[in-house]
Design an enzyme around this catalytic site. Structure first.
Site, short mmCIF file in Angstrom:
data_model
loop_
_atom_site.label_atom_id
_atom_site.label_comp_id
_atom_site.label_asym_id
_atom_site.label_seq_id
_atom_site.Cartn_x
_atom_site.Cartn_y
_atom_site.Cartn_z
CE LYS A 80 37.54 70.58 41.79
NZ LYS A 80 37.38 69.72 42.94
NE ARG B 230 41.37 69.95 49.57
CZ ARG B 230 40.26 69.81 48.88
NH1 ARG B 230 39.72 68.62 48.73
NH2 ARG B 230 39.66 70.85 48.33
CB ALA C 6 35.98 67.47 49.05
CB THR D 108 42.54 82.12 43.71
OG1 THR D 108 42.64 81.08 42.73
CG2 THR D 108 43.22 83.36 43.18
CG PHE E 75 32.96 70.30 47.66
CD1 PHE E 75 33.36 70.60 46.37
CD2 PHE E 75 32.90 68.96 48.02
CE1 PHE E 75 33.69 69.61 45.46
CE2 PHE E 75 33.23 67.96 47.11
CZ PHE E 75 33.62 68.28 45.84
CG PHE F 112 35.09 86.95 38.39
CD1 PHE F 112 35.65 86.07 37.46
CD2 PHE F 112 34.88 86.49 39.69
CE1 PHE F 112 35.98 84.77 37.81
CE2 PHE F 112 35.22 85.18 40.05
CZ PHE F 112 35.77 84.32 39.10
CE LYS G 298 37.14 75.87 49.14
NZ LYS G 298 36.46 74.90 48.60
CD1 TRP H 60 43.07 84.35 38.91
CD2 TRP H 60 43.21 86.20 37.65
NE1 TRP H 60 43.37 83.95 37.64
CE2 TRP H 60 43.46 85.07 36.84
CE3 TRP H 60 43.25 87.47 37.07
CZ2 TRP H 60 43.74 85.17 35.47
CZ3 TRP H 60 43.54 87.58 35.71
CH2 TRP H 60 43.78 86.44 34.93
#
Length: 558
Positions: A107, A96, A275, A75, A303, A384, A73, A412
């Site tokens: 994470k 954030r 979150a 990225t 999230f 991906f 999200k 990416w």
């Protein structure tokens, strides 16, 4: 082929002086407090009115129900702002700040990835401009004042068994979840059970992120409830005369930070509330700064769209008078396959049937954004290398049937270039009809609000309150908190409160085990399941792979 790590990619890019980045948005030089050459804080008292000003378009980036495979999200958000800049728009992003806990845990940070990152990434993921340290200091000052008040005679009649305020540290440290303190005699305080939260779980973090000014911050801090008296009355930070000193510690932290993306788009990175037990969005001030100075302000919510977007709408937008002009829903083929029953180890194998089985999750989120929140939406498929044409076309067809546009995002690997199509479609989407609405009315009873979230957003049948939660409900009503918004704390891995129920489950019951007031932030936290406010480190923490060489260059940071 060797893939470069995020930090290696970041280190290959020559950053521009932060004064040049601020100049792109016409932010006055006198409002900047420089933290070296590439970071600055913006003194909001020197930039004029943030409320009665012409605002740019607000683009909210959210996601389908996340999985351990990762949806990308942040990225996507970073790639989108770079793409908007690439097509000639004045754009900025508001995100954030990362917490040190996940950075050293499992994470990772929150600065994007690959060729869609914010920089300087080492600074952003570590101490940055000291905001989290200031929040931790303010939180722990209040804890010290509270315990000192009890030690010095307890004139307020505080029941030490009903202290709700914990100390914090910005680290994943399970050893501190439950402690006993005040031992070894009277001079060392009053013995009691206690515990630590991680800094991002402090209500001060949520308060700072919802404050519109330093005076508003002080007022919100004053209202925070820290304990209850022997006769059940709430005790606030104001009762302990703590708000002035806490605000003094936070006077720099409340000023938003400005940095840049790898492609030199302006990035406001400020605040990072948990979150789950908070609303999981960057600060109101940073978002409003982006809206004041950019034509397109991209932001995200923590999230999936059932948690993050719902709180963005019902808490942040409601309290800050904001309205998104368009929503980007991030999805991955990998996540859809997991929702379709595929194990993480098998995600690299083509499985169109599993994608089709996972599509109800995507469709439920689309339905919520369009019909419950009333906003125009586009699906961004975060690409991906293992995605196949057959899998991608299955998603495109499902979205086409709903009348929703799809864009393949390859940020990416390609940075802003990989989201030019997405940017052009977002620009069009932001001009479309917008029937923005809240999920519930604040005048609804607490139970009505809970049921509306569960029924309208999650697809469940109802909520059920435990005996303890019913007692808390009664107390909240007695203290006049009925009209506060709800902040649901539940697993991010399912629409339900059961992390194993993937896809789009229906007619389930959500059990509310705890109702806690965050009176300063201005919402009621409804806890479901086993939501943790102090995470632990994994068996092999990321910290074990981080190092610094003789020249001070950091390695192993993603």
């Amino acid at each position: 082929m060797t893939h470069l790590s995020d930090i290696e990619i970041a280190n290959q890019v020559k950053m521009k002086p932060i004064t040049d980045i601020a100049e792109k948005l016409s932010i006055p030089r006198e409002s900047l407090s420089l933290y070296g050459e590439y970071k600055a804080k913006i003194n909001v008292s020197k930039i004029g009115d943030l409320e009665n000003t012409e605002r740019g378009k607000l683009i909210l980036v959210t996601a389908i129900t996340p999985t351990p495979a990762g949806e990308g999200k942040t990225t996507t958000s970073v790639g989108l702002v770079d793409a908007l800049s690439k097509v000639g728009k004045k754009a900025a992003i508001a995100l954030r700040e990362p917490s040190l806990g996940p950075v050293f845990g499992v994470k990772g940070g929150a600065a994007g990835g690959g060729h869609a990152q914010v920089v300087p990434m080492e600074d952003i993921n570590l101490h940055f401009t000291g905001d989290f340290h200031a929040i931790g200091a303010a939180n722990n000052l209040l804890a010290a004042l509270l315990d000192n008040h009890i030690h010095q005679g307890n004139s307020l009649g505080i029941d030490s068994r009903r202290i709700t305020w914990k100390r914090v540290v910005d680290m994943n440290d399970r050893q501190l979840r439950y402690i006993v303190n005040g031992l070894q005699g009277r001079v060392n305080g009053v013995p009691r059970e206690d515990g630590y939260d991680i800094t991002v779980a402090s209500e001060i973090m949520a308060v700072l992120c919802l404050a519109n000014s330093i005076t508003d911050l002080k007022e919100k801090l004053r209202k925070m409830i820290v304990a209850y008296t022997f006769d059940g009355k709430p005790v606030t930070a104001g009762d302990l005369k703590a708000e002035g000193a806490m605000t003094a510690l936070l006077k720099e932290a409340i000023q938003p930070n400005i940095v840049q993306t790898l492609e030199h788009s302006p990035a406001f990175i400020h605040g990072g509330p948990f979150a789950n037990i908070a609303h999981g969005c960057n600060s109101v001030l940073a978002t409003k700064l982006a809206l004041k100075y950019a034509d397109y302000a991209v932001t995200e919510a923590g999230f999936g769209a059932d948690l993050g977007a719902e709180k963005f709408v019902d808490i942040k937008c409601r309290l800050a008078d904001l309205k998104p002009d368009a929503v980007v829903l991030v999805a991955t083929i990998r996540a859809l396959k997991m929702h379709g029953g595929v194990k993480k180890a098998d995600l690299g194998t083509e499985n169109v049937e599993a994608v089709l089985k996972g599509l109800p999750n995507l469709e439920k989120h689309l339905s919520n954004i369009q019909e419950v929140y009333g906003m125009p939406v586009i699906v961004a498929i975060n690409k991906f290398p293992t995605d196949t044409d057959a899998e991608l076309s299955a998603v495109e067809k499902a979205c086409e049937e709903r009348g929703v546009e799809v864009s393949l995002s390859d940020v990416w690997a390609k940075g802003g270039e990989g989201a030019v199509d997405l940017a052009n479609k977002v620009i069009e989407l932001a001009e479309k009809e917008n029937n923005f609405s809240f999920v519930y009315d604040t005048k609804d009873s607490i139970e009505e609000k809970l049921n509306k979230i569960v029924q309208k957003v999650y697809g469940g049948a109802k909520v059920e309150l435990t005996a303890g939660a019913r007692k808390q409900l009664k107390e909240l009503k007695e203290h006049g908190f009925d009209d506060y918004p709800i902040c649901m704390a539940k697993t991010q891995y399912s629409f339900s409160d059961d992390a194993t129920l993937l896809g789009a489950p229906k007619d389930f019951t959500v059990t509310i085990r705890n109702l806690k007031i965050s009176a300063g932030a201005g919402f009621i936290v409804a806890l479901t399941g086993a939501v943790m406010t102090m995470p632990g480190l994994p068996k092999s923490p990321a910290a074990e792979r981080i190092d610094v060489d003789v020249d001070g260059n950091i390695s192993g940071l993603f």
